[in-house]
Write a protein that holds these residues in place. Sequence first.
Motif, mmCIF file in Angstrom:
data_model
loop_
_atom_site.group_PDB
_atom_site.id
_atom_site.type_symbol
_atom_site.label_atom_id
_atom_site.label_comp_id
_atom_site.label_asym_id
_atom_site.label_seq_id
_atom_site.Cartn_x
_atom_site.Cartn_y
_atom_site.Cartn_z
ATOM 1 N N UNK A 374 0.834 -1.197 0.000
ATOM 2 C CA UNK A 374 0.000 0.000 0.000
ATOM 3 C C UNK A 374 0.868 1.246 0.000
ATOM 4 N N UNK A 375 0.308 2.352 -0.473
ATOM 5 C CA UNK A 375 1.085 3.570 -0.692
ATOM 6 C C UNK A 375 1.650 4.112 0.615
ATOM 7 N N UNK A 376 2.815 4.740 0.468
ATOM 8 C CA UNK A 376 3.470 5.396 1.593
ATOM 9 C C UNK A 376 4.215 6.607 1.061
ATOM 10 N N UNK A 377 4.123 7.735 1.765
ATOM 11 C CA UNK A 377 4.809 8.955 1.330
ATOM 12 C C UNK A 377 6.319 8.808 1.385
ATOM 13 N N UNK A 378 6.803 7.813 2.106
ATOM 14 C CA UNK A 378 8.237 7.712 2.337
ATOM 15 C C UNK A 378 8.966 6.968 1.225
ATOM 16 N N UNK A 379 8.258 6.279 0.348
ATOM 17 C CA UNK A 379 8.910 5.403 -0.613
ATOM 18 C C UNK A 379 8.666 5.852 -2.044
ATOM 19 N N UNK A 380 9.613 5.489 -2.907
ATOM 20 C CA UNK A 380 9.513 5.784 -4.325
ATOM 21 C C UNK A 380 8.747 4.670 -5.034
ATOM 22 N N UNK A 381 8.539 4.860 -6.346
ATOM 23 C CA UNK A 381 7.854 3.838 -7.142
ATOM 24 C C UNK A 381 8.631 2.534 -7.128
ATOM 25 N N UNK A 382 9.969 2.618 -7.303
ATOM 26 C CA UNK A 382 10.793 1.405 -7.318
ATOM 27 C C UNK A 382 10.727 0.682 -5.976
ATOM 28 N N UNK A 383 10.664 1.435 -4.896
ATOM 29 C CA UNK A 383 10.610 0.806 -3.579
ATOM 30 C C UNK A 383 9.257 0.146 -3.326
ATOM 31 N N UNK A 384 8.177 0.762 -3.809
ATOM 32 C CA UNK A 384 6.860 0.130 -3.682
ATOM 33 C C UNK A 384 6.819 -1.189 -4.458
ATOM 34 N N UNK A 385 7.393 -1.172 -5.663
ATOM 35 C CA UNK A 385 7.425 -2.396 -6.458
ATOM 36 C C UNK A 385 8.280 -3.454 -5.781
ATOM 37 N N UNK A 386 9.377 -3.032 -5.196
ATOM 38 C CA UNK A 386 10.246 -3.965 -4.476
ATOM 39 C C UNK A 386 9.506 -4.610 -3.314
ATOM 40 N N UNK A 387 8.741 -3.814 -2.573
ATOM 41 C CA UNK A 387 8.012 -4.359 -1.429
ATOM 42 C C UNK A 387 6.896 -5.299 -1.873
ATOM 43 N N UNK A 388 6.228 -4.963 -2.978
ATOM 44 C CA UNK A 388 5.202 -5.870 -3.506
ATOM 45 C C UNK A 388 5.836 -7.179 -3.954
ATOM 46 N N UNK A 389 7.050 -7.099 -4.508
ATOM 47 C CA UNK A 389 7.794 -8.298 -4.909
ATOM 48 C C UNK A 389 8.101 -9.158 -3.685
ATOM 49 N N UNK A 390 8.502 -8.503 -2.600
ATOM 50 C CA UNK A 390 8.784 -9.246 -1.369
ATOM 51 C C UNK A 390 7.537 -9.959 -0.857
ATOM 52 N N UNK A 391 6.390 -9.286 -0.913
ATOM 53 C CA UNK A 391 5.144 -9.913 -0.470
ATOM 54 C C UNK A 391 4.764 -11.083 -1.376
ATOM 55 N N UNK A 392 5.065 -10.951 -2.670
ATOM 56 C CA UNK A 392 4.773 -12.047 -3.602
ATOM 57 C C UNK A 392 5.589 -13.290 -3.242
ATOM 58 N N UNK A 393 6.873 -13.124 -2.905
ATOM 59 C CA UNK A 393 7.691 -14.276 -2.525
ATOM 60 C C UNK A 393 7.175 -14.914 -1.240
ATOM 61 N N UNK A 394 6.627 -14.098 -0.365
ATOM 62 C CA UNK A 394 6.033 -14.660 0.843
ATOM 63 C C UNK A 394 4.806 -15.498 0.488
ATOM 64 N N UNK A 395 4.026 -15.031 -0.496
ATOM 65 C CA UNK A 395 2.864 -15.803 -0.946
ATOM 66 C C UNK A 395 3.298 -17.137 -1.546
ATOM 67 N N UNK A 396 4.382 -17.134 -2.305
ATOM 68 C CA UNK A 396 4.889 -18.391 -2.872
ATOM 69 C C UNK A 396 5.340 -19.334 -1.759
ATOM 70 N N UNK A 397 6.058 -18.772 -0.782
ATOM 71 C CA UNK A 397 6.555 -19.606 0.310
ATOM 72 C C UNK A 397 5.415 -20.206 1.120
#
Length: 704
Positions: A374-397
Amino acid sequence: MVPEESRIEALYFERAAREGRPVEGELDVRDKQGRVIPVYFRVRPFPLVDEAGQGRGIITIAVDVSARREADAAIRRYGEGQEEIANLGRLALRGGSLEELFDHAVGVASRVLSGDCAELVECLPDAQGFIVRAAVGWPGRKGAHVAGEARSAPGYAVRSREPVVIEDWEQERRFVPSSGLLARGVRSTVAVLVGDADAPFGVLTVHYTRVGAIPPDCLPFLDALANVVADAIHSRDVQEQIRHQALHDGLTGLPNRTMFLDRVTHALARNNRHPQPLAVLFIDLDRFKLVNDSLGHEAGDELLRLIAPRLAGAIRSSDTLARLGGDEFAVLCERLPSEMTATRIADQLMGSLEEPVVLDGHVHTVSASIGITLSSDEFSAAELLRDADAAMYQAKAAGRGRFELFDEGMRGRVLDRVRIESALRTALTDEDQIYVQYQPLVSLRSGQIVGAEALARWRHPDRGPVSPAKFIPVAEDSGLIHQLGAQVMRRAARECSAWQGNPDFAGIAVNVSIRQLVQPEEVARLVREVMAAEGIAPGFLTLEITESALIERLDEARNTLESLRGLGVHLSLDDFGTGYSSLSYLADLPFDCVKIDLSLIRNIVDTPQAAALAAAIIQMGHALDKQVIAEGVETLEQATRLQELGCDIGQGFYFAKPMTPETLTALLQDQPNWLLPSVARPAVTTQPRRRVASHEPRDLKVRA
């Protein structure tokens, strides 16, 4: 002879002559057919004596100068036309808009050719006529729809691929003028194609309200003008295509990573001004690499093309779907009513994949793992995508086919996975890091070692031993399992060749990934290679395949299993009894051994249901003439219970942990006996229970 518009000038010539002055000049007159032509007049007075006395006469010579005047006009038009074409080319190079270019081209055509009006029409798709893109001398014409039937001038030009010249619409029988032309008073028309004759952009047309007013040399100029316009259109199309390719995925036509990050950046900027929930979803298709491995990359590409519109149909019209690369997609969701809306969209995305896909005659069930941040004022677009990627790997695990919301702990786990993958790539080039240990297989009848399972191990130069539970899943997901599996099999074959002389030792078992198995000929080629290189008898090698992964790709793997069986190697079905088990395919597939999953062995002593399931598997295996192996044996009670149930072989920490080849060689020379002599004998209650400490990791099987 003298038309009305030339009367004043003709009277001047006559008056000057009567006054005794010679006169010469040009004048428009009519010929006997009524056509108006230019003539050169030379008028001379001469003395004349009549009945009344001396007077004056007039001698006039008139020469038709149409050719000279037309030649002068042609020279003027040519010079002016060349200059205007050059100006139009410079305008195109400056990158002005196509609308500005069209207006300029039409204005030039009308001015240089002395037309009363001119227009540029664009072909509509599917021969639906034309749309006027630019017009001069014809108020309100721009944007009008022009009929494209065969008997219209532009329609004929497109179909015949030739210029159209109409000297007099009233006398024309080939074409039918539109009501607009008649209302405008058009009497003559010239038209040329703009663009490739096979697929023209449109038609450039100049109209005249006079009959026969079309300059005879107009076509080269109009063609040159149309070519400049066509080149400019083509250049813009190429530029747009390059820009589109730079920002879109060539396979699916979706926005690519660059465009997606740009849209997220702008969305964050808007969100700062007007805060509202925003989410980024990272989508990864589960086991996509298996499709590439089993059916080839063309089938994988086709799967992505089929999946893309399904995903697009599962999101809102205001959301952005992009393909990031490979089997990875992402969705930007702006102006969410609530954070829960993001999870509902994730549900819809997974639901869009439920219908199976047919590829190359094979039915495939597709699922996806989705990470949400979810959006946060503290992060850039690349960082949001990175965090969504991390959540995706958790879903796979967590089991795939699900979604997870990002939390801070995920970032560290993803970074750790990236480090493991990078280090594993390096380790596979270093024989000192990747090595093989062997866990004995013990006969539950004799208590003797009758074989061993080869297990991959990794010793990092700085971190020390890396658990298989960490690096095997990384190898599977990254595709490194092909290199790792081949390396383990070659090393195991080399190290076990000396054990072939032991009459009680039946051979070694090596795990094979389903990714290797569905790749045509990969495993068979590898087996032939290692047996030839190390002198291994075919029956000395057993290949273990995990049941759950096999069943998901059974159609692709079936032929490979048959070809391996034809080589003489043995096949073992690993982790049997975990919920996928089916007597039908177990009977059909050419397996020699069945391994009972450790989840059943763990409770075999204390839980009657577990013992009943184990007994059923043992009886079923024997009925099908297959050897039954129990893995995960940790206590004497478990070994004894399995012995009572008639299980053939046991494997687990009760007997021995995985060991070096040297240790196994020594153990084979001095065979211990871990079992009671016979289950018929009284139980020995003084025997201490051997249980593995909880901190000792169990080995992880190779799975997809």
